[in-house]
Design an enzyme around this catalytic site. Sequence first.
Site, PDB file in Angstrom:
ATOM      1  N   HIS B  65       0.833  -1.216   0.000  1.00  0.00           N
ATOM      2  CA  HIS B  65       0.000   0.000   0.000  1.00  0.00           C
ATOM      3  C   HIS B  65       0.862   1.259   0.000  1.00  0.00           C
ATOM      4  O   HIS B  65       1.951   1.305   0.578  1.00  0.00           O
ATOM      5  CB  HIS B  65      -1.012  -0.010   1.145  1.00  0.00           C
ATOM      6  CG  HIS B  65      -0.449   0.084   2.526  1.00  0.00           C
ATOM      7  ND1 HIS B  65      -0.250   1.281   3.160  1.00  0.00           N
ATOM      8  CD2 HIS B  65      -0.079  -0.878   3.409  1.00  0.00           C
ATOM      9  CE1 HIS B  65       0.219   1.050   4.379  1.00  0.00           C
ATOM     10  NE2 HIS B  65       0.343  -0.239   4.556  1.00  0.00           N
ATOM     11  N   ASP B 179       6.090   2.234   6.573  1.00  0.00           N
ATOM     12  CA  ASP B 179       4.834   1.495   6.394  1.00  0.00           C
ATOM     13  C   ASP B 179       3.991   2.248   5.372  1.00  0.00           C
ATOM     14  O   ASP B 179       3.395   3.257   5.693  1.00  0.00           O
ATOM     15  CB  ASP B 179       4.121   1.406   7.741  1.00  0.00           C
ATOM     16  CG  ASP B 179       2.740   0.785   7.652  1.00  0.00           C
ATOM     17  OD1 ASP B 179       2.404   0.210   6.607  1.00  0.00           O
ATOM     18  OD2 ASP B 179       2.002   0.885   8.661  1.00  0.00           O
ATOM     19  N   GLU B 213      -5.081   1.692   2.744  1.00  0.00           N
ATOM     20  CA  GLU B 213      -4.942   0.524   3.608  1.00  0.00           C
ATOM     21  C   GLU B 213      -5.223   0.884   5.054  1.00  0.00           C
ATOM     22  O   GLU B 213      -5.832   0.123   5.793  1.00  0.00           O
ATOM     23  CB  GLU B 213      -3.530  -0.064   3.474  1.00  0.00           C
ATOM     24  CG  GLU B 213      -3.365  -1.454   4.094  1.00  0.00           C
ATOM     25  CD  GLU B 213      -2.911  -1.468   5.545  1.00  0.00           C
ATOM     26  OE1 GLU B 213      -2.975  -2.534   6.168  1.00  0.00           O
ATOM     27  OE2 GLU B 213      -2.510  -0.413   6.082  1.00  0.00           O
ATOM     28  N   GLU B 214      -4.745   2.066   5.459  1.00  0.00           N
ATOM     29  CA  GLU B 214      -4.772   2.422   6.883  1.00  0.00           C
ATOM     30  C   GLU B 214      -6.184   2.685   7.421  1.00  0.00           C
ATOM     31  O   GLU B 214      -6.372   2.774   8.626  1.00  0.00           O
ATOM     32  CB  GLU B 214      -3.880   3.647   7.142  1.00  0.00           C
ATOM     33  CG  GLU B 214      -2.410   3.444   6.789  1.00  0.00           C
ATOM     34  CD  GLU B 214      -1.685   2.415   7.657  1.00  0.00           C
ATOM     35  OE1 GLU B 214      -2.296   1.884   8.615  1.00  0.00           O
ATOM     36  OE2 GLU B 214      -0.520   2.128   7.363  1.00  0.00           O
ATOM     37  N   HIS B 324       3.702   3.594  12.657  1.00  0.00           N
ATOM     38  CA  HIS B 324       2.697   4.661  12.758  1.00  0.00           C
ATOM     39  C   HIS B 324       3.182   5.841  13.592  1.00  0.00           C
ATOM     40  O   HIS B 324       2.404   6.480  14.283  1.00  0.00           O
ATOM     41  CB  HIS B 324       1.372   4.127  13.334  1.00  0.00           C
ATOM     42  CG  HIS B 324       0.690   3.186  12.388  1.00  0.00           C
ATOM     43  ND1 HIS B 324      -0.632   2.820  12.539  1.00  0.00           N
ATOM     44  CD2 HIS B 324       1.131   2.535  11.301  1.00  0.00           C
ATOM     45  CE1 HIS B 324      -0.957   1.975  11.569  1.00  0.00           C
ATOM     46  NE2 HIS B 324       0.110   1.784  10.807  1.00  0.00           N
TER      47      HIS B 324
END
Lengths: 351, 353
Positions: B65, B179, B213-214, B324
């Site tokens: 992603h 990420d 995605e998140e 994150h």
Amino acid sequence: MELKKLIVDLSSLMSIGGFERFEREKLINLVGEHFDDAYLDKVGNQIFVKKCGKENAPRIMLDAHMDEIGMYVTEILDGGFLRVTNIGGIDTGIMQASDVIIYGNSERLFGVVASTPPHLASGSGKDLPKMDELLIDTCLTKEELESKIRIGTPVGFAPKYTEILNNKIMGKSFDDKACAACALYATANTPREELAGDVYVMLSCCEEVTGMVAPGAYALNPNYAMSIDVNLGRVPGTIKEETVELGKGPSITISAVTDRKLTKMLFDIAKEKEIPHQASVSPTHTGTNAVSIQLSREGIPTVDVGLPLASMHTYNEIISLDDTKTLSDLIVAFITDEKIAAEYGKGGLEI
Amino acid sequence: MRLCGRELLEYLCQKFGPTGFEDEVADAIIEQLGNDCDKVVKDSFGNVYALVKGESDDRVMISSHMDEVGFMITDIDSDGYIKFSNLGGIDPKVLYGKQVIIGNEKTRINGVIAAKAIHHKRREDRFTVTPIKEMYIDIGAKDADEAKEYVNIGDFGVFNSDFVFFGTDNKYAKGKAIDDRAGCCAMIEVIRKIRENNITLPFNTYFCFTVREEVGLSGARVAAERVKPSRAIILETTAIGDIAGAPAHKRVADVGNGGVISLMDRSTIYNSEFVNFTLETAKNNDVKAQVKRYVSGGNDAGHIHKSGKGVKCVAISMGTRYLHSPACVASMEDYESIRELVFAMLQNMKAEV
């Protein structure tokens, strides 16, 4: 000498409480050429002197503290993690996921303050970790760390200066090195024949913890002094009368514990010279070095001046560069004012 | 400019791509893909599909992603301070004091997440986490009118964090958005390796760079329906807890021990044959890999494995500390292990797997 550059250069230096002299050579290289003398006093306050050239001239002290908040290493752990303790008051709410620099024996190491992954967190998640519960991740092995650092090695926040709207800038340690820069800049740029006395810019040490300005002021024995430190900026959730506004000029403190007449004279000068300024009322204490200087020896007339600053004691403190310019103007007005020199420059009350 | 390895990772991570606003990342990926694919298309969601044709019509999907956790601007107060909400799960403990960039299609502006200084906090509040609702972003505006010249309600934000290589032999990377730009970076480099070695894969491979995605894995959901793969490899990052004092079973995995292969997470139980094939391929090619030791998190496999008539999935994650946050930390050795493992898998994956 450019003021903004001097502010950033000075604030970038490592000068955590107790380690103020760590980069003294750089400090001297930055400003030393503009002064007649630069020396350390017995307790580690750095003094820059500019003489006015007159005999028996008044001794004027400008004080801004050199120390910044930081940490030092208390434990080296397996996996390359460090435990630290704070030097000066740090809100542990800013710690996690921040970038730090570890000032090792012969090199600087980069580190990150570990944040706890949710599945490892305990409790309700509402409590902030205590300083001794935080870990710094160096991605080095314990063996490497033991050869590069020791217990007591200082750790500071990584500098990252970014400009925002209205000529404001954010980054670490404007408290109080932005003020130190203004004092140095104002003095360096004033021709010596315009000075009302000999100016001693004292970059004092340990203010955030114990304060070492008192023995400094005692040894220096000035006729009068200005203490310059940052003042709490007005932001959401704060109280109007306890704060000052960024961009509205330096604050002049009105207090029962500073020199009332000298304060009044400074307000008059600012008005007369049309230097933007604001009043800050702190009835019983200033939270700065002003009181320690005032109570030194037989009492040194002292005025307390502030640079508005938001997000105090974080690594992204915010100041207005316009305010630093007007603060410098106010300092120039103070050190060149003959009325103040005439009133306070004689000293020596006979009883 | 064609970038490789750590320079490519840094380049991708520093792009502005919060969930729902991935175009800048997509453009960078398309630019870096150059002419290496048989086809590159972008759908209306913003998903990017890069096709590398193979010997058969069988379709394999590889998915990473593009979006990162970030912020959305919810209000501008009368004094010009900016209120925000998080996009994706962000611990409030990593927000206070951090620099951010706010932006929309036209502008970018610097700011900082702030709150009242500790000097103003009541004694009992000094030891509790400041809730997001009490934080604000300061862009230096003098009032609401000025703030509105630069920021709109609904604008997006990301962390402004320096990308740093550090630690032993400088082999660790620290920055925002690892990420899952690490997965995107690995996919670009796998495509290049296929081309440089003149390899024809046994099947058509769709490298999918997904959005959103998140916040609910929704980009991958539509991407899987479009690609209709028989199998899918999801390249991700996973939060790990290999920090001092953490018990072994809660460490999830260890930085430096290779790609983390999931058996199960909160959204998927992975196909066991496919997992075994992945672990065997790692072993046969002398590439480090490790099995995830803790059931946590979830990723695009959650939707992909249930799409169409069902898709065999395996997830290979880069163990990343402080996920994150503006300071994610991962090992470039793990990155390389994952890239080599995927390259080996694609060449050895028989139809029966």
